[in-house]
Design a protein around this motif. Structure first.
Motif, PDB file in Angstrom:
ATOM      1  N   ALA A 247     -28.932  24.880  17.441  1.00 21.90           N
ATOM      2  CA  ALA A 247     -29.664  24.621  18.594  1.00 21.90           C
ATOM      3  C   ALA A 247     -30.971  25.527  18.324  1.00 21.90           C
ATOM      4  CB  ALA A 247     -28.936  25.299  19.828  1.00 21.90           C
ATOM      5  N   VAL A 248     -30.902  26.584  17.798  1.00 19.82           N
ATOM      6  CA  VAL A 248     -32.114  27.622  17.486  1.00 19.82           C
ATOM      7  C   VAL A 248     -33.048  26.844  16.726  1.00 19.82           C
ATOM      8  CG1 VAL A 248     -32.985  29.858  16.903  1.00 19.82           C
ATOM      9  CG2 VAL A 248     -31.152  29.864  18.362  1.00 19.82           C
ATOM     10  N   LEU A 249     -32.417  26.735  15.531  1.00 21.34           N
ATOM     11  CA  LEU A 249     -33.254  25.971  14.365  1.00 21.34           C
ATOM     12  C   LEU A 249     -33.742  24.684  14.460  1.00 21.34           C
ATOM     13  CD1 LEU A 249     -31.353  28.127  11.505  1.00 21.34           C
ATOM     14  CD2 LEU A 249     -33.526  28.652  12.775  1.00 21.34           C
ATOM     15  N   ASN A 250     -32.946  23.828  15.336  1.00 17.06           N
ATOM     16  CA  ASN A 250     -33.360  22.588  15.553  1.00 17.06           C
ATOM     17  C   ASN A 250     -33.704  22.143  16.832  1.00 17.06           C
ATOM     18  OD1 ASN A 250     -33.513  19.780  15.584  1.00 17.06           O
ATOM     19  ND2 ASN A 250     -31.748  19.566  14.405  1.00 17.06           N
ATOM     20  N   PRO A 251     -34.916  22.260  17.358  1.00 18.52           N
ATOM     21  CA  PRO A 251     -35.343  22.172  18.607  1.00 18.52           C
ATOM     22  C   PRO A 251     -35.044  20.866  19.392  1.00 18.52           C
ATOM     23  CG  PRO A 251     -36.991  22.934  17.119  1.00 18.52           C
ATOM     24  CD  PRO A 251     -36.297  22.246  16.320  1.00 18.52           C
TER      25      PRO A 251
END
Lengths: 310, 310
Positions: A247-251
């Motif tokens: 979730a953090v690295l793939n918006p």
């Protein structure tokens, strides 16, 4: 907090000078570099004209080499275990612990200083790796990470610190509970293997037994099956970290778990902002932090109560 | 004068087992006090309570006017403790080990450098100041332990079995250092040991612990009188030819009594007041008075006698 910095300084120097740290740090750095270099060649990075290319270096895998994220979930526990598994019992075994606690410091300074020093050591390695990958991005893709990408990378860094923190406190807990360093190392490695490798098999088997699904099962059944499987998987901090990182690295990621077409209705396929991504995985982050706190809390209490004789 | 160490009815139970039972102990300032007793008598538990490393079940202790339960840090700052079988960090040098301990005691910077070097000089380890402690002999480790006590310039030094396992020359050195500590620096010394001869040589007063209680305390003279009663003096008589002296002939001498054989010699008790005449008479009869003994109580005798009776 009296004495905690003295312990911190000594432990930090010990870690950075120790051979086993050199070995595990080299492995982690090399694996991460290889993963990010391979990711440059991956179809997701080379073909898509998408945003956040730097972040995809962290999550995509290219060819035979797994992604950086995979390596981190896989190797970071080892780093935590190596830094913590003999924190207390080695000193007890050598007989230096009684010398240490008879100095004018609070007893919790010993365990706090050791925890902080190990975590700081892990932080140095992790941040060095992220900077290196930044270098890969600049030289291979010509992209300088900035703004949102740096913020998201920083958040990922925090999450991986929580993750390493869990393994560190778990191994410190074992080093308090067990008198032999070999026992505590094996116990920590055992937990690592169960949570990291066997849990998804166990989760699959349990889900199959409770909610059997076949090729003609109703969608509701399949969703129940998946949800149960994921609920069990979430026992493992490794799975939590993977969800957080995705979730953090793939918006674009906005929901964890199985998706039905109804839930996708009305989605606008645009990237989420950082606070929104954060909201998606807030529960996972909280659980990661809670797991570390519980482990550290137990070791703290046990250590404070135990009598140390020469 | 205020006592350096004072305990009142100090008691420690481990479950049903009483490790220390209603101990009343008083050590004056500047005194060298020897705490004796067989293994498991409760000596180490007493020390742990004095340092605040374990809490007494009941009773109270006061160390340098402070309560170890409520202010353990101040007590530990003013007290140098040398644990039994002290161990240091093997891979660090003597200097590094002491630097760490100085740091834990809040001694830093130039002051730390000076005190560390001074302490190592006092225990004659300057030559190996930069060698790893792993290469040290047992005696050198004990002396390094003493240096770690000197380092913090304590008002009270508690030494637990400081001479076990070192060679005779090392023991002499160690004892000289302990004596110096008390005489030159005015430090109160509490010495725990079962090496009776050594204790006798350095201690002003001794206390004997047995099965959790203090069974006797005072000067060696006082304890000796108490346990052995008034001392009979003995004299050993041999003949020049090496044959057994004639008992009949000797019993004619006034003041000699209780003849018994000891190897090729006769041993008899004698009256102290006639010592000169008796020796002269023995010489006149053609025998040689070899050993005139009994001037001092030997701690060994006191100890053996006591534990035989128990």
């Amino acid at each position: 907090m009296k004495g905690v910095w003295a312990v911190f300084r000594k432990e930090m120097a010990d870690h950075l000078g120790s051979r086993r740290f050199a070995v595990i740090a080299t492995i982690v750095v090399l694996a991460s570099l290889a993963a990010s270099l391979a990711a440059v060649e991956s179809p997701a990075v080379s073909e898509m004209d998408r945003e956040f290319l730097f972040l995809s270096l962290l999550t995509e895998s290219g060819g035979a080499i797994p992604s950086f994220l995979y390596f981190i979930t896989f190797l970071a526990p080892l780093l935590g275990i190596i830094l913590g598994f003999d924190a207390i019992n080695a000193e007890r075994q050598r007989g230096t612990l009684s010398l240490l606690v008879s100095q004018p410091i609070y007893r919790d300074s010993v365990i706090n200083g050791k925890f902080m020093a190990a975590l700081a050591t892990a932080a140095i390695v992790t941040s060095a790796i992220l900077v290196l990958i930044g270098g890969v991005s600049i030289s291979k893709l010509g992209i300088v990470p900035q703004g949102a990408e740096i913020a998201r990378t920083a958040l990922f860094f925090v999450a991986s610190m929580l993750y390493i923190g869990f393994w560190l406190s778990l191994s410190i807990l074992f080093s308090v509970l067990f008198d032999k360093t070999s026992t505590s190392a094996l116990a920590a490695l055992g937990v690592w293997i169960v949570l990291g490798f066997f849990l998804h098999m166990i989760a699959g088997i349990v889900a199959d037994q409770v909610v059997p699904v076949g090729s003609n099962s109703a969608p509701q059944e399949i969703i129940r099956h998946e949800e149960l499987r994921i609920a069990i998987m979430r026992v493992s901090p490794a799975y939590l970290l993977q969800e957080v990182s995705l979730a953090v690295l793939n918006p674009a990621v906005r929901i964890m778990g199985p998706l039905s077409p109804e839930r996708l209705q009305g989605f606008i396929p645009s990237p989420l902002s950082l606070p929104q991504s954060l909201m998606v995985i807030w529960p996972q982050l909280t659980v990661l932090a809670a797991l570390s706190i519980v482990c550290f809390g137990v070791s703290y209490v046990v250590f404070m109560r135990r009598e140390i004789r020469s | 004068m205020e006592k350096a160490v004072e305990t009142k009815q100090l008691t420690k139970n481990y479950g049903a087992f009483t490790a220390v039972d209603s101990l009343d102990l008083g050590i004056g300032r500047g005194e060298v006090f020897g705490l004796l007793g067989p293994n498991g008598a409760g000596k180490t538990t007493t020390i742990l309570m004095l340092l605040g490393l374990t809490e007494p079940t009941s009773g109270s202790a006061s160390v340098l006017g402070m309560d170890p339960v409520s202010e353990p840090l101040r007590v530990k700052r003013a007290t140098g403790y040398l644990p039994e079988d002290v161990e240091f960090y093997e891979d660090l040098t003597a200097r590094e080990n002491l630097f760490y301990l100085a740091d834990l005691n809040g001694i830093r910077g130039r002051k730390a450098r000076e005190t560390v070097e001074e302490a190592l000089e006092k225990v004659e380890l300057t030559r190996v100041i930069d060698s790893p402690v792993g290469t040290f002999s047992k005696g050198m480790r004990q002396r390094l332990g003493l240096a770690s006590v000197l380092l913090k310039e304590p008002s009270l030094a508690i030494l637990d079995e400081p001479t076990t396992g070192i060679d005779p020359e090392g023991v002499e050195k160690m004892l000289a250092l302990i004596r110096g500590l008390a005489k030159d620096s005015g430090v109160t010394v509490m010495l725990c040991s079962h090496m009776l001869y050594q204790v006798q040589k350095v201690c002003d007063r001794v206390g004997i612990m047995f099965r959790s209680s203090m069974i006797a305390s005072g000067t060696i003279e006082e304890i000796g009188k108490m346990i052995l009663g008034d001392r009979r003096k003995t004299i050993k008589v041999v003949s020049q030819e090496g044959t057994l002296p004639d008992k009949e002939q000797l019993s004619a001498i006034e003041g000699l009594s209780g003849f018994r054989k000891s190897g090729g010699a006769l041993v008899a008790d004698f009256e102290e007041t006639r010592q000169k005449e008796i020796i002269r008479d023995i010489l006149e009869k053609g025998y040689l008075p070899m050993e005139v003994r009994g001037e001092e109580y030997s701690l060994e005798e006191i100890y053996m006698r006591y534990f035989q009776e128990v």
